[in-house]
Motif scaffolding. Structure first.
Motif, PDB file in Angstrom:
ATOM      1  N   PHE A  69       0.829  -1.204   0.000  1.00  0.00           N
ATOM      2  CA  PHE A  69       0.000   0.000   0.000  1.00  0.00           C
ATOM      3  C   PHE A  69       0.865   1.257   0.000  1.00  0.00           C
ATOM      4  O   PHE A  69       1.831   1.388   0.735  1.00  0.00           O
ATOM      5  CB  PHE A  69      -0.910   0.019   1.231  1.00  0.00           C
ATOM      6  CG  PHE A  69      -1.541   1.372   1.455  1.00  0.00           C
ATOM      7  CD1 PHE A  69      -2.635   1.770   0.713  1.00  0.00           C
ATOM      8  CD2 PHE A  69      -0.993   2.256   2.386  1.00  0.00           C
ATOM      9  CE1 PHE A  69      -3.199   3.026   0.892  1.00  0.00           C
ATOM     10  CE2 PHE A  69      -1.557   3.513   2.577  1.00  0.00           C
ATOM     11  CZ  PHE A  69      -2.661   3.893   1.822  1.00  0.00           C
ATOM     12  N   PHE A  70       0.509   2.202  -0.855  1.00  0.00           N
ATOM     13  CA  PHE A  70       0.988   3.574  -0.815  1.00  0.00           C
ATOM     14  C   PHE A  70      -0.092   4.385  -1.516  1.00  0.00           C
ATOM     15  O   PHE A  70      -0.982   3.829  -2.165  1.00  0.00           O
ATOM     16  CB  PHE A  70       2.364   3.731  -1.480  1.00  0.00           C
ATOM     17  CG  PHE A  70       2.383   3.431  -2.958  1.00  0.00           C
ATOM     18  CD1 PHE A  70       2.426   4.446  -3.895  1.00  0.00           C
ATOM     19  CD2 PHE A  70       2.365   2.119  -3.414  1.00  0.00           C
ATOM     20  CE1 PHE A  70       2.449   4.169  -5.253  1.00  0.00           C
ATOM     21  CE2 PHE A  70       2.399   1.829  -4.772  1.00  0.00           C
ATOM     22  CZ  PHE A  70       2.435   2.859  -5.689  1.00  0.00           C
ATOM     23  N   TRP A  71      -0.077   5.685  -1.388  1.00  0.00           N
ATOM     24  CA  TRP A  71      -1.218   6.473  -1.855  1.00  0.00           C
ATOM     25  C   TRP A  71      -1.401   6.421  -3.362  1.00  0.00           C
ATOM     26  O   TRP A  71      -2.480   6.683  -3.865  1.00  0.00           O
ATOM     27  CB  TRP A  71      -1.105   7.914  -1.357  1.00  0.00           C
ATOM     28  CG  TRP A  71      -1.300   7.975   0.118  1.00  0.00           C
ATOM     29  CD1 TRP A  71      -0.350   8.228   1.065  1.00  0.00           C
ATOM     30  CD2 TRP A  71      -2.507   7.708   0.826  1.00  0.00           C
ATOM     31  NE1 TRP A  71      -0.896   8.142   2.322  1.00  0.00           N
ATOM     32  CE2 TRP A  71      -2.223   7.822   2.203  1.00  0.00           C
ATOM     33  CE3 TRP A  71      -3.808   7.388   0.442  1.00  0.00           C
ATOM     34  CZ2 TRP A  71      -3.183   7.635   3.191  1.00  0.00           C
ATOM     35  CZ3 TRP A  71      -4.768   7.199   1.428  1.00  0.00           C
ATOM     36  CH2 TRP A  71      -4.446   7.329   2.782  1.00  0.00           C
ATOM     37  N   GLY A  72      -0.365   6.042  -4.077  1.00  0.00           N
ATOM     38  CA  GLY A  72      -0.493   5.912  -5.522  1.00  0.00           C
ATOM     39  C   GLY A  72      -0.650   4.471  -5.980  1.00  0.00           C
ATOM     40  O   GLY A  72      -0.490   4.176  -7.165  1.00  0.00           O
ATOM     41  N   CYS A  73      -0.980   3.556  -5.044  1.00  0.00           N
ATOM     42  CA  CYS A  73      -1.131   2.140  -5.408  1.00  0.00           C
ATOM     43  C   CYS A  73      -2.401   1.950  -6.235  1.00  0.00           C
ATOM     44  O   CYS A  73      -3.239   2.848  -6.335  1.00  0.00           O
ATOM     45  CB  CYS A  73      -1.178   1.263  -4.157  1.00  0.00           C
ATOM     46  SG  CYS A  73      -2.679   1.480  -3.149  1.00  0.00           S
ATOM     47  N   ASN A  74      -2.535   0.757  -6.825  1.00  0.00           N
ATOM     48  CA  ASN A  74      -3.750   0.501  -7.602  1.00  0.00           C
ATOM     49  C   ASN A  74      -4.929   0.235  -6.667  1.00  0.00           C
ATOM     50  O   ASN A  74      -4.757   0.033  -5.463  1.00  0.00           O
ATOM     51  CB  ASN A  74      -3.552  -0.650  -8.592  1.00  0.00           C
ATOM     52  CG  ASN A  74      -3.139  -1.940  -7.910  1.00  0.00           C
ATOM     53  OD1 ASN A  74      -3.586  -2.254  -6.812  1.00  0.00           O
ATOM     54  ND2 ASN A  74      -2.280  -2.709  -8.552  1.00  0.00           N
ATOM     55  N   PHE A  75      -6.123   0.228  -7.222  1.00  0.00           N
ATOM     56  CA  PHE A  75      -7.329   0.143  -6.407  1.00  0.00           C
ATOM     57  C   PHE A  75      -7.435  -1.179  -5.646  1.00  0.00           C
ATOM     58  O   PHE A  75      -7.851  -1.204  -4.485  1.00  0.00           O
ATOM     59  CB  PHE A  75      -8.572   0.329  -7.284  1.00  0.00           C
ATOM     60  CG  PHE A  75      -9.856   0.117  -6.535  1.00  0.00           C
ATOM     61  CD1 PHE A  75     -10.267   1.017  -5.570  1.00  0.00           C
ATOM     62  CD2 PHE A  75     -10.643  -0.998  -6.781  1.00  0.00           C
ATOM     63  CE1 PHE A  75     -11.445   0.820  -4.856  1.00  0.00           C
ATOM     64  CE2 PHE A  75     -11.824  -1.200  -6.086  1.00  0.00           C
ATOM     65  CZ  PHE A  75     -12.223  -0.293  -5.122  1.00  0.00           C
ATOM     66  N   ASN A  76      -7.069  -2.288  -6.300  1.00  0.00           N
ATOM     67  CA  ASN A  76      -7.197  -3.591  -5.644  1.00  0.00           C
ATOM     68  C   ASN A  76      -6.350  -3.672  -4.380  1.00  0.00           C
ATOM     69  O   ASN A  76      -6.793  -4.207  -3.350  1.00  0.00           O
ATOM     70  CB  ASN A  76      -6.814  -4.718  -6.602  1.00  0.00           C
ATOM     71  CG  ASN A  76      -7.895  -4.997  -7.627  1.00  0.00           C
ATOM     72  OD1 ASN A  76      -9.070  -4.714  -7.383  1.00  0.00           O
ATOM     73  ND2 ASN A  76      -7.518  -5.525  -8.772  1.00  0.00           N
ATOM     74  N   THR A  77      -5.130  -3.146  -4.439  1.00  0.00           N
ATOM     75  CA  THR A  77      -4.277  -3.136  -3.249  1.00  0.00           C
ATOM     76  C   THR A  77      -4.879  -2.257  -2.167  1.00  0.00           C
ATOM     77  O   THR A  77      -4.879  -2.608  -0.984  1.00  0.00           O
ATOM     78  CB  THR A  77      -2.864  -2.635  -3.604  1.00  0.00           C
ATOM     79  OG1 THR A  77      -2.267  -3.533  -4.544  1.00  0.00           O
ATOM     80  CG2 THR A  77      -1.975  -2.555  -2.367  1.00  0.00           C
TER      81      THR A  77
END
Length: 264
Positions: A69-77
């Motif tokens: 997880f990070f703020w620019g991760c994809n939606f599924n993560t």
């Protein structure tokens, strides 16, 4: 864990060199200063632009591949880490509710550019990917807020050029005040109740007409369902990946319980 360490280092190098050039230019005569500013600063920006963009791309791909997880991760993560991050939030802020977590998450999403100072160096295509992902995350949070009895909206101020959120409680989702005297009480809201009961109906676990099942179970759990058809319609309109919000949370809660008990 520090995210994007190599990119952060490159960006710091760029900023330090930029400051040195500006300091040196400030000591020159105005005409000479403007001439050097147009060349030195431009050349500096061009030399670091690709370095920072490529570095960010490599580090971002590693995080995506490892589902971190990070703020620019994809939606599924983002969706798959929601429950654990909510748990951590409640442990840190013992009196906080899930809606407080949603408010916090929403503010983080609209301030992403402040968290990533080198955002302007990122490739345009990647910025678009992150932008689309943020929109899905915002929709996801809005749907969870709705299931909790709140209305969450993201708005953009054209005049001042910034995004903001506003969160209001939906009084139509207040709990029933009926005089049912049993000791069992439903502490969720109407949407969550309908999602669960509809799942049991579709699974064949509950037998009877849908109308009778909702009527009997809602009476038993002391909750008034004013418009079940509308609630079902709202559930069917959910975005892809958010169809079973409450059931997903139930699954995570039971899974965490099992893991915790097995570790004893």
């Amino acid at each position: 864990m520090e995210l994007f360490p190599k990119t952060q280092k490159l960006y710091s190098e760029f900023r330090n060199k930029q400051k040195k050039i500006n300091l040196r230019l400030s000591k020159l005569e105005k005409g000479s200063s403007e001439l050097f500013e147009n060349t030195e600063l431009r050349e500096l920006g061009e030399s670091y632009n690709k370095l920072i963009a490529d570095s960010f791309e490599k580090e971002r791909n590693i995080l995506l591949e490892n589902k971190i997880f990070f703020w620019g991760c994809n939606f599924n993560t983002y969706k798959n880490t929601y429950i654990n991050r909510l748990k951590d939030f409640k442990e840190e802020f013992e009196d906080a509710e899930e809606i407080d977590f949603i408010r916090s998450e929403s503010n983080e999403l609209i301030n992403l550019h402040l968290q990533v100072p080198f955002f302007s160096f990122i490739k345009t295509k990647t910025q678009k990917k992150i932008g689309y992902s943020i929109t899905k995350k915002q929709n996801y949070l809005s749907e969870i807020a709705s299931s909790l009895g709140y209305e969450l909206n993201f708005s953009y101020d054209d005049e001042d050029g910034y995004e903001f959120i506003y969160l209001t409680e939906n009084i139509n989702n207040s709990k029933s005040q009926s005089n049912n005297q049993n000791n069992i009480e439903w502490l969720g809201n109407q949407t969550e109740f309908i999602e669960l009961i509809k799942a049991l109906i579709e699974n064949g676990t509950l037998k009877g007409t849908q109308k009778d099942i909702i009527k009997c179970t809602s009476r038993f759990f002391n909750i008034e369902i004013k418009n079940p058809d509308k609630l079902l319609t709202d559930i069917k309109k959910r975005n892809i990946g958010s169809e079973t919000l409450f059931l997903d949370r139930l699954k995570s809660s039971l899974y965490n319980y099992i893991i915790k008990e097995n570790r004893r």
